[in-house]
Every structure is written in structure tokens, then in C-alpha cells.
Write an enzyme that holds these catalytic residues in place. Sequence first.
Site, mmCIF file in Angstrom:
data_model
loop_
_atom_site.group_PDB
_atom_site.id
_atom_site.type_symbol
_atom_site.label_atom_id
_atom_site.label_comp_id
_atom_site.label_asym_id
_atom_site.label_seq_id
_atom_site.Cartn_x
_atom_site.Cartn_y
_atom_site.Cartn_z
ATOM 1 C CB VAL A 123 2.465 35.192 -38.003
ATOM 2 C CG1 VAL A 123 3.823 35.680 -38.488
ATOM 3 C CG2 VAL A 123 2.383 35.288 -36.481
ATOM 4 N NE ARG A 171 -5.238 29.547 -32.160
ATOM 5 C CZ ARG A 171 -4.358 29.936 -33.087
ATOM 6 N NH1 ARG A 171 -3.463 29.089 -33.524
ATOM 7 N NH2 ARG A 171 -4.391 31.165 -33.562
ATOM 8 C CB CYS A 184 1.865 33.293 -28.591
ATOM 9 S SG CYS A 184 1.269 33.694 -30.231
ATOM 10 C CG LEU A 242 1.821 39.850 -35.269
ATOM 11 C CD1 LEU A 242 0.498 39.226 -34.885
ATOM 12 C CD2 LEU A 242 1.859 40.092 -36.764
ATOM 13 C CG PHE A 257 1.959 42.201 -20.823
ATOM 14 C CD1 PHE A 257 1.701 43.247 -21.703
ATOM 15 C CD2 PHE A 257 1.674 40.915 -21.236
ATOM 16 C CE1 PHE A 257 1.169 43.021 -22.951
ATOM 17 C CE2 PHE A 257 1.139 40.665 -22.495
ATOM 18 C CZ PHE A 257 0.888 41.731 -23.356
ATOM 19 C CG LEU A 258 3.190 44.389 -14.031
ATOM 20 C CD1 LEU A 258 3.856 45.540 -13.282
ATOM 21 C CD2 LEU A 258 3.590 43.054 -13.381
ATOM 22 C CD GLU A 299 5.353 39.911 -36.778
ATOM 23 O OE1 GLU A 299 5.840 39.877 -37.905
ATOM 24 O OE2 GLU A 299 5.162 40.972 -36.146
HETATM 25 C C1 UGA Z 1 1.775 37.593 -27.571
HETATM 26 C C2 UGA Z 1 2.826 38.720 -27.443
HETATM 27 O O1 UGA Z 1 2.265 39.816 -26.732
HETATM 28 C C3 UGA Z 1 3.293 39.184 -28.819
HETATM 29 O O2 UGA Z 1 4.332 40.149 -28.659
HETATM 30 C C4 UGA Z 1 3.833 37.986 -29.592
HETATM 31 O O3 UGA Z 1 4.236 38.337 -30.900
HETATM 32 C C5 UGA Z 1 2.746 36.923 -29.700
HETATM 33 O O4 UGA Z 1 2.327 36.530 -28.362
HETATM 34 C C6 UGA Z 1 3.312 35.743 -30.449
HETATM 35 O O5 UGA Z 1 4.246 35.118 -29.941
HETATM 36 O O6 UGA Z 1 2.915 35.516 -31.587
HETATM 37 P P1 UGA Z 1 -0.854 37.507 -28.086
HETATM 38 O O7 UGA Z 1 -0.766 36.038 -27.829
HETATM 39 O O8 UGA Z 1 -1.598 37.982 -29.279
HETATM 40 O O9 UGA Z 1 0.637 38.137 -28.220
HETATM 41 O O10 UGA Z 1 -1.543 38.132 -26.823
HETATM 42 P P2 UGA Z 1 -1.198 39.188 -25.664
HETATM 43 O O11 UGA Z 1 -1.806 40.489 -25.975
HETATM 44 O O12 UGA Z 1 0.240 39.166 -25.339
HETATM 45 O O13 UGA Z 1 -2.023 38.528 -24.461
HETATM 46 C C7 UGA Z 1 -1.714 37.205 -24.016
HETATM 47 C C8 UGA Z 1 -2.585 36.836 -22.844
HETATM 48 O O14 UGA Z 1 -2.181 37.541 -21.676
HETATM 49 C C9 UGA Z 1 -4.076 37.133 -23.020
HETATM 50 O O15 UGA Z 1 -4.804 36.010 -22.568
HETATM 51 C C10 UGA Z 1 -4.310 38.340 -22.124
HETATM 52 O O16 UGA Z 1 -5.628 38.401 -21.623
HETATM 53 C C11 UGA Z 1 -3.314 38.070 -21.009
HETATM 54 N N1 UGA Z 1 -2.878 39.278 -20.278
HETATM 55 C C12 UGA Z 1 -2.173 40.259 -20.908
HETATM 56 C C13 UGA Z 1 -3.153 39.385 -18.922
HETATM 57 O O17 UGA Z 1 -3.784 38.489 -18.315
HETATM 58 N N2 UGA Z 1 -2.690 40.467 -18.229
HETATM 59 C C14 UGA Z 1 -1.976 41.456 -18.846
HETATM 60 O O18 UGA Z 1 -1.569 42.420 -18.143
HETATM 61 C C15 UGA Z 1 -1.721 41.354 -20.209
#
Ligand code: UGA
Length: 437
Positions: free
Chosen positions: A11, A331, A264, A154, A253-254, A152
Site C-alpha cells: 500500500v 500470505r 487482507c 487496491l 467475486f463469485l 485503500e
Molecule cells: C483485497 C480487496 O479486493 C481490495 O479491494 C482491498 O484493498 C485489499 O484486499 C486490501 O484490503 O488491502 P487483495 O487481497 O489484493 O485485495 O486480493 P483480491 O483480488 O481481492 O483476492 C482475494 C482472494 O480472493 C484471492 O485469494 C483470490 O484468489 C480470491 N478470489 C477472488 C476468489 O476465490 N474468487 C473470486 O471470485 C475472487
Amino acid sequence: MRIAVVGTGHVGLTTCISLAVFGHDVVGTDVEEEKIALLSKGVSPFFEPGIEDLLKQEMESGRLRFSADPSVAIPGAEVVFICVGTPPKMTGEASLIAVEAAARTVARYAEGRTVVVEKSTVPAGTAQRVRRTLVQERPEMADGFEVVSNPEFLREGHAVEDSLNPDRILVGAESEWAREVIRKVYEPLTAKGTPLIETDIATAELAKHACNAFLALKISFANALARICELSDADVDAVVDVMGADARIGRAFLNAGLGWGGSCFPKDLQAFQRLSERLGYPFPLLEEVTRINTDAIDSVVSKIEDALWNLEGKKIALLGLAFKPGTDDVRAAPALALARRLIELGADVIGYDPEAMGPAKAEVPDLETAPDAYEALLDAHCLVLCTEWDEFKHLNLERVKSQMAYPVVVDGRNMFEGTDMEAQGFTYYPTGRRALK
Ligand code: UGA
């Protein structure tokens, strides 16, 4: 504007770079001197698409500098962003030690009126503690500090595009003066139409937890549906497409799969749970969201056992180790949770990931690694697709099959097409769809 950023992790570094791109004069600082040494050479301490080019560009422009010395970074800054880590404590609550330390450092070196921006994800109420710390350290500056919350949103792997083109900017502040300063910081974004949502501080802090908890809930909902689809011969991808076609639900996210991980969601969900308990309104739905996420790993283990019977002495190849594609971050990676489980069950586990092999090996020393996907598959009894990196889409399935001892594929991200698997004669276990066996 002259801006300091305390903490140069995912971040923090992205914040440094985007603020410089917006035209501000930015100095990043960190207690980890090795990080600052790398950054000063234009090298990012972590992998993030596009970040290094932009880092070099902004350093060459003279708008971005780094210093391990807060007495260089902070004096003269009108705005100081706190972007330090808030890792979970044993209790699941967020540890705010680094936030307090950052606040003390800011207090010590701030000159004149300063807006202190809390960007790290913190429980509601933290801004008040930050303010109290600032004033305890510098009582004579009591009227000079204003704390605002600017969470944030992101995503790792998309950090640069998310911070240069965010969906929205959220600012929680108490005074018009602080709101005005933050409007100036983000003027280049609001000028091109990015919505700026202004709230009070507690609302901004809570909204961040609410967003991450809701996103994790959507994924867990899809994963619970996947289990039900497997038991009823329905197709989870088609079910969520139908859901997603309803604008009130949305398709994002489904995606059912091996579940969510990263730095996070797991930590924020726990912290939100502890916060709600502390406030006197326990939120057991959040516990269930986490339970379903663990269940996604159990489900993959059951599929492997269904295909291979006993796991002792069987070789299982994991493709993808990072918690998601586009990052070297492992992580709370579901792939590593799965690796640990399979190793406990006596399997020989070998993994390949385009970016995360070093970090994965450091986390799970008993995990073997291979230099490419085909090497990992040599004599494997089962392939488990854990992280949907693009390169796995282009695997030559004939070659995959010829490398393996048994042609068994467990698709933890529904990356392969059932028809291709059938044509090649694989035993194929997708997620939330009927298995081919
Ligand atoms: C997440 C949020 O999406 C951000 O908006 C937020 O800023 C960030 O946390 C934070 O709090 O700093 P991030 O942890 O980088 O971001 O990852 P994501 O892209 O959200 O994915 C999270 C997890 O969900 C991954 O393991 C991904 O594989 C999984 N996922 C995502 C699924 O299993 N299915 C989905 O449909 C989407």
C-alpha cells in the site's frame, strides 16, 4: 504538495508512486533500511506488475525520493500518510503497534499544521488513538494535527491501475480544513471524474472492513454453492452467471474455487469479528464465511483421496502457489494450506509458480519445487490447479498427460474446459461441476 509516506509495503509504495504521478513532492520512509536501500536504487522489494517502471519514472522526475531517516522524510510535509502493517495478533485483533510507532515518529518530526492520513486498514476508533498519541508526544502542536481516515481499496497484482484509476476515494475527516487538504491531494483524480466520498472518521474506518468482509462473503457464498452443485449435478459457473446477470447482485467475486487468501481478507475478517464482539454485537456470519473458505480446501483433499485412495507415497503437483495470479505473495495462500495438508497425509508434494516459488519454499520447507509446470508434473499421480495464472491456460494437455503417472486433474479454479479434459482422457474433478471419472 509536499507529502511523506510512512511504510513502503504494497500500500505504501503504491501510494508513494501514485501521489508522485499526481504531481506531488513525495518522500517515502520505512523502518526497514534494506527496503529503502532497494527503493533508492529504483528496485521494488516485491513483485507487482508495472510498479518498477513507474517507480523509476517518478524517481527520475525528481518527484519521488526515499529515506530511512524520518527527520528527512517528515519535516515540511503538509500531509503524512501512515501505511504500515496491521498484522493479526494471537486473538485475531489487528496489531496496531506499528501504527502507534508511526504516529509517534510523525509527531516528533512534524513541522507546522499537518494532516495525518491513516491508510492502513485499522479497526474503527483507531484515528482517535492516533490523534491522542500525536498530542501526547507534541502537546504544543495539539491544534496543528488533524487525523483523517483514507482507506485503500487496491488489489495486489493490480495495485498500480487501482491506485491511478480507483472506483472511489473514501475520506473520513472531522474538519473542513482537513477535507480541503485531502481534496487538493486527490484533485487530479476527482478532476477526471473519480467520486470522492466524504464521511466522518468512524464511518470510513468501518466501511473498509465492510467492503472486504462482503467481498469474502460473496466468494464463500459461491464456494458453498459449488459444494451443493457437486451434490446435485448443477454447474456452479452457470449458476453464478445467472446470479451475476442481476444488476443487484453483480458477477464479480463469485468465482468458486480453492478459496480466498492474501494479506487482507483473512486478517480483516478476523479483526472485524473481534471488533464487533468488543462493541457488543457479535457477527457470527463472518465466522461462517471463514469456515466455508477452509471447507474449500477440505473439498479438494476429498477429491484427491477419491481419485488416489491412499496419499502416502503419491506424488501431487500443485500448479500456482501465490494466493492469486499476478503476485508473488503467499500470505494465507490456499495453495500452501493445501500443500501442508497433503504433506501431513503422507503425499510428496511438488509445486510450481511463475513468481512465488521462493516465498512458498520459505513458508513450507517440505514442499518441493520445479522450474516449470511440466517438470512438476513428471511422474505425478495428480495435478491440482491452485492459482489461475494465464500460462496454465496454454499448457499442452497431451504433454501434460504423457508426463504424469496417472492422468488425474483436480481443477481448483475451473481453468480447464471439461470437453478438452474428456478428449484427452483425464479423470477430471472441477469445482462445483460434475466430475469426469
Ligand atoms: C483485497 C480487496 O479486493 C481490495 O479491494 C482491498 O484493498 C485489499 O484486499 C486490501 O484490503 O488491502 P487483495 O487481497 O489484493 O485485495 O486480493 P483480491 O483480488 O481481492 O483476492 C482475494 C482472494 O480472493 C484471492 O485469494 C483470490 O484468489 C480470491 N478470489 C477472488 C476468489 O476465490 N474468487 C473470486 O471470485 C475472487
